[in-house]
Structure formats: structure tokens, C-alpha cells
Design a protein around this motif. Structure first.
Motif, PDB file in Angstrom:
ATOM      1  N   TRP A  18      36.248 -15.929  32.466  1.00 61.44           N
ATOM      2  CA  TRP A  18      35.420 -14.991  33.226  1.00 61.44           C
ATOM      3  C   TRP A  18      34.825 -13.897  32.343  1.00 61.44           C
ATOM      4  N   GLU A  50      31.334 -12.998  34.112  1.00 57.71           N
ATOM      5  CA  GLU A  50      30.843 -13.937  35.114  1.00 57.71           C
ATOM      6  C   GLU A  50      30.635 -13.252  36.466  1.00 57.71           C
ATOM      7  N   GLY A  51      29.797 -13.869  37.299  1.00 52.97           N
ATOM      8  CA  GLY A  51      29.487 -13.315  38.612  1.00 52.97           C
ATOM      9  C   GLY A  51      30.727 -13.028  39.442  1.00 52.97           C
ATOM     10  N   GLY A  52      30.780 -11.829  40.034  1.00 48.70           N
ATOM     11  CA  GLY A  52      31.860 -11.437  40.918  1.00 48.70           C
ATOM     12  C   GLY A  52      33.160 -11.087  40.230  1.00 48.70           C
ATOM     13  N   GLY A  72      21.623  -7.666  33.953  1.00 46.28           N
ATOM     14  CA  GLY A  72      22.403  -7.674  35.175  1.00 46.28           C
ATOM     15  C   GLY A  72      22.830  -6.300  35.652  1.00 46.28           C
ATOM     16  N   ASN A 106      31.174  -7.180  37.789  1.00 48.32           N
ATOM     17  CA  ASN A 106      29.819  -7.701  37.868  1.00 48.32           C
ATOM     18  C   ASN A 106      29.321  -7.474  39.290  1.00 48.32           C
ATOM     19  N   ASP A 108      26.838  -8.747  40.724  1.00 46.71           N
ATOM     20  CA  ASP A 108      26.187  -9.928  41.280  1.00 46.71           C
ATOM     21  C   ASP A 108      27.214 -11.050  41.357  1.00 46.71           C
ATOM     22  N   GLN A 109      27.182 -11.818  42.415  1.00 47.90           N
ATOM     23  CA  GLN A 109      28.160 -12.890  42.611  1.00 47.90           C
ATOM     24  C   GLN A 109      27.847 -14.136  41.778  1.00 47.90           C
ATOM     25  N   LYS A 110      26.619 -14.247  41.269  1.00 50.11           N
ATOM     26  CA  LYS A 110      26.227 -15.481  40.581  1.00 50.11           C
ATOM     27  C   LYS A 110      25.807 -15.244  39.128  1.00 50.11           C
ATOM     28  N   GLU A 111      24.953 -14.241  38.906  1.00 48.75           N
ATOM     29  CA  GLU A 111      24.392 -14.048  37.575  1.00 48.75           C
ATOM     30  C   GLU A 111      25.358 -13.280  36.670  1.00 48.75           C
ATOM     31  N   LEU A 112      25.272 -13.553  35.383  1.00 49.82           N
ATOM     32  CA  LEU A 112      26.071 -12.835  34.401  1.00 49.82           C
ATOM     33  C   LEU A 112      25.659 -11.369  34.327  1.00 49.82           C
TER      34      LEU A 112
END
Length: 237
Positions: A18, A50-52, A72, A106, A108-112
Motif C-alpha cells: 500500500w 494506494e487509494g484509500g 493526488g 490518500n 481518493d479511493q482509487k488513484e495514487l
């Protein structure tokens, strides 16, 4: 002039799935007795989360902690009551002082999210904790330095740090040369190449390379290719 070269591949690299991080100085599981600090500059971590995912609530004290997102959104919460998102183009400082707890995730749940986290040793211990955050997107950094962290409260576009330290950024076009003069003879310069390639002090530096220079009051930087640079000036003690 004295100089120290830190190449990208010589950094400490860790991968927890992660979190992927490159450490310019000794940190966590990475220790190099030759890379403990550069004057008051104690940590420069090049992080990718990593996202989230992120760092749960944890404590710091007696350190000036600067975060600079490169891609991000970084979500921050702390025991001072700050709940903020830090986006690309922002700079954040948390003065840990006599003690503070915070978390970073992070946003954002998806983007780095990719960001630099930089620790500076303060000029005084056990200060009252503090927080500041500003955007530098409106500042013209095309072929000229812009100060984003400063000890001077009069530098209204910069966040305030409890140390005689200055963070400067520049986007330098290929073929252009830019000078930099230190504010104090006791200070040194740590130049970190975010992107591109430059020539400085008879050395060629590429992406994520760095050079520390001290016992010199002025340097000149020439862009071999278009370059994005972070220049940190700190006391050398």
C-alpha cells in the motif's frame, strides 16, 4: 565549496504494498550512517500511497513536518482539530512542537497520492504545536524561484517554519541558468530534482537525484532538459 551527491538509486527503497517510499536520509527500517541528515534537514521521503490507504493516528514532537503533494489528494487530521485535504499545488507544515497526533490518508479511493514529506529540526524545542497550509499554484515559478516555506512571517505566500530554513521551487526551461544566494553563511543548500536534468557545481543531476552544497554563498543551476526543482536551504549547525 563542499558537496554531497545523493543519486536516486542510492536512496533507501521500501515497498509495503500500500506504501512505496524512497528515503533520502535514514528513516524507519532504512539506516545509512552517511545519510542521517544534511544540517537541519532530517528526512526527505518520496512517498506513494494506494487509494484509500494511509498512516493511522500517530505522534510526533519537536519536528517541523512539511508535506508537498505531487499527484493526488492527501487527507490530514490532527489533535489540534485540523481536518484538511492537501492537494497538488499545496504545501502544508505541521509544527509538532511539544507533541501532536495526526493521521494521513490518500483522499481518493482509487488513484495514487504521491507526495514528499520533509522533516526539519526546529531552532527551539517544545514549542506550541501549529499548522499552516497554502497553495502556490497562483505563483509564477517559470524560470524563477518561488519561496513556499519561510521563517519570515512577512513572506505571505509561504508557510511559516520555526527554523532559518527556506523551501523554493522553480520550473526551469532547457538551456536556462538560474542563480541562488543563501540567506546566511551558516546555511547550506539541498537541491532535489523532481523532474528533468540539471547541471550544478560541475555535476549532472537527473530525476530524483540530489546534491547538498555548503561553504558556498551562491550556486548556479543550468537546465540540461526542462526541469522541476525543489531547493531547501537549511542551517548546517
Amino acid at each position: 565549496m563542499q558537496k554531497i551527491i545523493h543519486r536516486e538509486n542510492d536512496r533507501g527503497h521500501v515497498d509495503f504494498g500500500w506504501l512505496k517510499s524512497a528515503h533520502s536520509f535514514s528513516f524507519g527500517q532504512y539506516f545509512d550512517p552517511e545519510k542521517v541528515n544534511f544540517g537541519a534537514l532530517r528526512v526527505l521521503n518520496d512517498d506513494q500511497v494506494e487509494g484509500g490507504q494511509g498512516f493511522g493516528r500517530h505522534s510526533h514532537d519537536n519536528m517541523e513536518i512539511v508535506s508537498i503533494p505531487l499527484e493526488g489528494v492527501l487527507s490530514h487530521q490532527d489533535s489540534m482539530g485540523n481536518v484538511r485535504n492537501i492537494e497538488t499545488g499545496d504545501v502544508q507544515i505541521m509544527s509538532a512542537g511539544k507533541g501532536v497526533k495526526h493521521s494521513e490518508f490518500n483522499g481518493d479511493q482509487k488513484e495514487l497520492v504521491k507526495f514528499l514529506q520533509i522533516w526539519i529540526i526546529p531552532h527551539e524545542m517544545n514549542l506550541t504545536p501549529g499548522y499552516d497550509q497554502k497553495s502556490y499554484l497562483h505563483l509564477d515559478r517559470h524560470n524563477k524561484f518561488v519561496t513556499i516555506v519561510s521563517p519570515n512571517v512577512s513572506d505571505s505566500d509561504a508557510v511559516h517554519i520555526h527554523q532559518d530554513a527556506y523551501f523554493n521551487i522553480v520550473d526551469l526551461d532547457e538551456g536556462n541558468t538560474i542563480p541562488y544566494t543563501v540567506h546566511s553563511e551558516r546555511n547550506g543548500i539541498y537541491l532535489f530534482v523532481l523532474e528533468g536534468k540539471v547541471q550544478v557545481a560541475d555535476e549532472i543531476l537527473s530525476r530524483r537525484d540530489a546534491i547538498g552544497i555548503y561553504e558556498s554563498d551562491k550556486i548556479e543551476i543550468k537546465a540540461e532538459y526542462n526541469a522541476k526543482l525543489l531547493l531547501i536551504e537549511v542551517p548546517m549547525f
